[in-house]
Design a protein around this motif. Sequence first.
Motif, mmCIF file in Angstrom:
data_model
loop_
_atom_site.group_PDB
_atom_site.id
_atom_site.type_symbol
_atom_site.label_atom_id
_atom_site.label_comp_id
_atom_site.label_asym_id
_atom_site.label_seq_id
_atom_site.Cartn_x
_atom_site.Cartn_y
_atom_site.Cartn_z
ATOM 1 N N MET A 80 -8.407 76.500 54.345
ATOM 2 C CA MET A 80 -8.044 75.596 53.253
ATOM 3 C C MET A 80 -8.169 74.140 53.674
ATOM 4 N N THR A 81 -8.183 73.885 54.973
ATOM 5 C CA THR A 81 -8.480 72.534 55.454
ATOM 6 C C THR A 81 -9.870 72.104 54.997
ATOM 7 N N GLN A 82 -10.803 73.058 54.959
ATOM 8 C CA GLN A 82 -12.157 72.769 54.479
ATOM 9 C C GLN A 82 -12.145 72.540 52.974
ATOM 10 N N TRP A 83 -11.361 73.348 52.248
ATOM 11 C CA TRP A 83 -11.263 73.161 50.804
ATOM 12 C C TRP A 83 -10.828 71.732 50.467
ATOM 13 N N PHE A 84 -9.795 71.258 51.143
ATOM 14 C CA PHE A 84 -9.166 69.985 50.787
ATOM 15 C C PHE A 84 -9.688 68.797 51.595
ATOM 16 N N ASP A 85 -10.659 69.008 52.461
ATOM 17 C CA ASP A 85 -11.018 67.979 53.432
ATOM 18 C C ASP A 85 -11.409 66.645 52.793
ATOM 19 N N GLN A 86 -12.141 66.658 51.695
ATOM 20 C CA GLN A 86 -12.645 65.434 51.084
ATOM 21 C C GLN A 86 -11.838 64.984 49.864
ATOM 22 N N VAL A 87 -10.739 65.675 49.572
ATOM 23 C CA VAL A 87 -10.001 65.381 48.336
ATOM 24 C C VAL A 87 -9.283 64.039 48.424
ATOM 25 N N GLU A 88 -9.566 63.163 47.464
ATOM 26 C CA GLU A 88 -8.907 61.871 47.341
ATOM 27 C C GLU A 88 -7.793 62.010 46.296
ATOM 28 N N PHE A 89 -6.580 62.191 46.768
ATOM 29 C CA PHE A 89 -5.477 62.499 45.858
ATOM 30 C C PHE A 89 -5.067 61.309 44.992
ATOM 31 N N ASP A 90 -5.479 60.086 45.361
ATOM 32 C CA ASP A 90 -5.139 58.964 44.505
ATOM 33 C C ASP A 90 -5.968 58.953 43.223
ATOM 34 N N SER A 91 -6.917 59.891 43.104
ATOM 35 C CA SER A 91 -7.638 60.059 41.842
ATOM 36 C C SER A 91 -6.897 60.991 40.888
ATOM 37 N N ILE A 92 -5.795 61.593 41.374
ATOM 38 C CA ILE A 92 -4.958 62.473 40.557
ATOM 39 C C ILE A 92 -3.775 61.655 40.028
ATOM 40 N N PRO A 93 -3.425 61.780 38.747
ATOM 41 C CA PRO A 93 -2.292 61.016 38.222
ATOM 42 C C PRO A 93 -1.015 61.264 39.014
ATOM 43 N N ALA A 94 -0.232 60.216 39.184
ATOM 44 C CA ALA A 94 1.042 60.339 39.890
ATOM 45 C C ALA A 94 2.049 61.069 39.009
ATOM 46 N N SER A 95 2.942 61.812 39.652
ATOM 47 C CA SER A 95 3.993 62.523 38.920
ATOM 48 C C SER A 95 5.082 61.541 38.500
ATOM 49 N N THR A 96 5.578 61.722 37.262
ATOM 50 C CA THR A 96 6.666 60.865 36.776
ATOM 51 C C THR A 96 8.034 61.525 36.912
ATOM 52 N N ASP A 97 8.048 62.825 37.203
ATOM 53 C CA ASP A 97 9.322 63.545 37.289
ATOM 54 C C ASP A 97 9.453 64.384 38.557
ATOM 55 N N GLY A 98 8.528 64.207 39.500
ATOM 56 C CA GLY A 98 8.581 64.962 40.745
ATOM 57 C C GLY A 98 7.955 66.341 40.665
ATOM 58 N N GLN A 99 7.521 66.741 39.465
ATOM 59 C CA GLN A 99 6.895 68.050 39.292
ATOM 60 C C GLN A 99 5.387 67.950 39.536
ATOM 61 N N PRO A 100 4.757 69.050 39.936
ATOM 62 C CA PRO A 100 3.315 69.013 40.190
ATOM 63 C C PRO A 100 2.527 68.591 38.947
ATOM 64 N N VAL A 101 1.525 67.766 39.170
ATOM 65 C CA VAL A 101 0.636 67.310 38.101
ATOM 66 C C VAL A 101 -0.654 68.118 38.166
ATOM 67 N N LEU A 102 -1.051 68.677 37.028
ATOM 68 C CA LEU A 102 -2.286 69.451 36.979
ATOM 69 C C LEU A 102 -3.484 68.526 37.188
ATOM 70 N N MET A 103 -4.339 68.874 38.135
ATOM 71 C CA MET A 103 -5.551 68.093 38.374
ATOM 72 C C MET A 103 -6.434 68.135 37.130
ATOM 73 N N PRO A 104 -6.755 66.996 36.527
ATOM 74 C CA PRO A 104 -7.638 66.990 35.352
ATOM 75 C C PRO A 104 -9.021 67.531 35.696
ATOM 76 N N ALA A 105 -9.652 68.155 34.726
ATOM 77 C CA ALA A 105 -10.957 68.768 34.962
ATOM 78 C C ALA A 105 -12.000 67.758 35.416
ATOM 79 N N ASP A 106 -11.864 66.501 34.993
ATOM 80 C CA ASP A 106 -12.861 65.499 35.342
ATOM 81 C C ASP A 106 -12.430 64.591 36.487
#
Length: 273
Positions: free
Chosen positions: A223-249
């Motif tokens: 899974m290190t390979q799966w996530f190696d290039q993921v830029e998480f700042d492109s995912i919306p920040a959570s407003t309530d501490g709950q996981p945010v679904l990664m948008p399709a785009d």
Amino acid sequence: MKYLQHLALAVASFGLLSVLPAACDSSDGGSGTGGRRITLGAVVTSSTQKAPFTNSQGWTVSLTKAFVSTGAFYYYDGATIFSSNMPHRSPLDRVLDVVRIKTAFAHPGHYVPGNAMGQFLSPSSADLLTSNVLGTGDGVSGVVRSATFSFQTPASGPFASELGSHVAVLEGTATKGADTRPFRAEIDAADIVNTENANAVEGCPFAETSMQADGTVTVTVAMTQWFDQVEFDSIPASTDGQPVLMPADAIGRNELVRGMKEGLAYGFSYATK
């Protein structure tokens, strides 16, 4: 190195098959491999399980859910181009590796599987935060070097309810400095299709070995390979501490999908029972 390259080209020019022994006997059931039938269990796990890891973008990822819907696995004697970590090779093996590598680079993204040495056909599901015994497949004795991993939808097996209509569901938290991003990724079969329109990843490395008895094939998902290039700042920040679904785009989700389609993310190995 130049000597090996010239020798490899010479061997290829005069017919590579002429230097290899015939590989067929009455016990192979017509497979042409010359092997006897063996039973092969299938286990799926991950290299990290619950341990946090840091990707190349500087994000430390801690997973709380990692479910995958698995399809068939196939094992072959053909080598991939990822062979630098293989065991000691004979001089002839090294020559053949040069030929295979040159062929692979001549046809980007493609490799020659060779003879089928085994398979596990039963769809199931796995929790990658632990180890999962999926069942039993079959094969023939002989050398293995590569494999195919496939996803299956709809999900079946013990984690079908967690997966629903998806081939993978991942949840966790990514942290970089003071920035924390709880996330959820739902990956569908349509995201994973290869150039042949199949939900499969071909050319996965199988730690080279000669299977000579009943045993178990372990698939270790990196899974290190799966996530190696993921830029998480492109995912919306959570407003309530709950996981945010990664948008399709989202760029981060696309980077995750690309990582999941890499052959190096799936390592296969064999051990006797």
